[in-house]
Design a protein around this motif. Sequence first.
Motif, mmCIF file in Angstrom:
data_model
loop_
_atom_site.group_PDB
_atom_site.id
_atom_site.type_symbol
_atom_site.label_atom_id
_atom_site.label_comp_id
_atom_site.label_asym_id
_atom_site.label_seq_id
_atom_site.Cartn_x
_atom_site.Cartn_y
_atom_site.Cartn_z
ATOM 1 N N LYS A 269 0.734 -74.524 22.800
ATOM 2 C CA LYS A 269 -0.118 -75.592 22.292
ATOM 3 C C LYS A 269 -1.170 -75.893 23.348
ATOM 4 N N ASP B 239 -8.996 -82.441 11.326
ATOM 5 C CA ASP B 239 -7.728 -83.093 11.038
ATOM 6 C C ASP B 239 -6.569 -82.540 11.848
ATOM 7 N N ASP B 240 -6.757 -81.408 12.481
ATOM 8 C CA ASP B 240 -5.641 -80.731 13.137
ATOM 9 C C ASP B 240 -5.456 -81.108 14.599
ATOM 10 N N THR B 241 -6.296 -81.972 15.128
ATOM 11 C CA THR B 241 -6.198 -82.359 16.528
ATOM 12 C C THR B 241 -5.722 -83.801 16.630
ATOM 13 N N ASP C 213 -4.938 -78.701 20.293
ATOM 14 C CA ASP C 213 -3.939 -79.337 19.428
ATOM 15 C C ASP C 213 -3.840 -80.831 19.730
ATOM 16 N N ILE D 7 3.652 -82.244 17.183
ATOM 17 C CA ILE D 7 2.779 -81.221 16.613
ATOM 18 C C ILE D 7 3.470 -79.875 16.457
#
Length: 126
Positions: free
Chosen positions: A3, A80-82, A54, A125
């Motif tokens: 990550k 949206d993924d962070t 991430d 995550i």
Amino acid sequence: MSKVICIIDDDPIYQFLINKIIDNSKGNHEVMFFKNGKEALDYFTLDIAKNLPDIILLDLEMPVMDGWDFLKEIDKLHIDDTAIYIVSSSISDEDKRRAKKFPKIKGHFSKPINSNKIQEITKKIE
């Protein structure tokens, strides 16, 4: 797969310490550093699909582009993924209220952050 954790903070001593804490925490993490929000934003937007981390650990008080301005700009990118966490020496009640305007902010931590907090953040995550 590792990550990617991004530290956006202008304090080189804090950058060194948080890197050691992340290295000593359980997990496989790549760490990137930027000394202000503009540097980070410029890098992310070079290739948004490949360059986004991430996790972002964001300081609020920095020169050039502070954490608040960074949040306004990153919000425009519709990512949206962070997961973004504020890590600051002082999280005032006003800062907490202001942070609620940014749904990407997943939490607030006071410096210095410890390995338990890093593990807590990274587990969210996985």
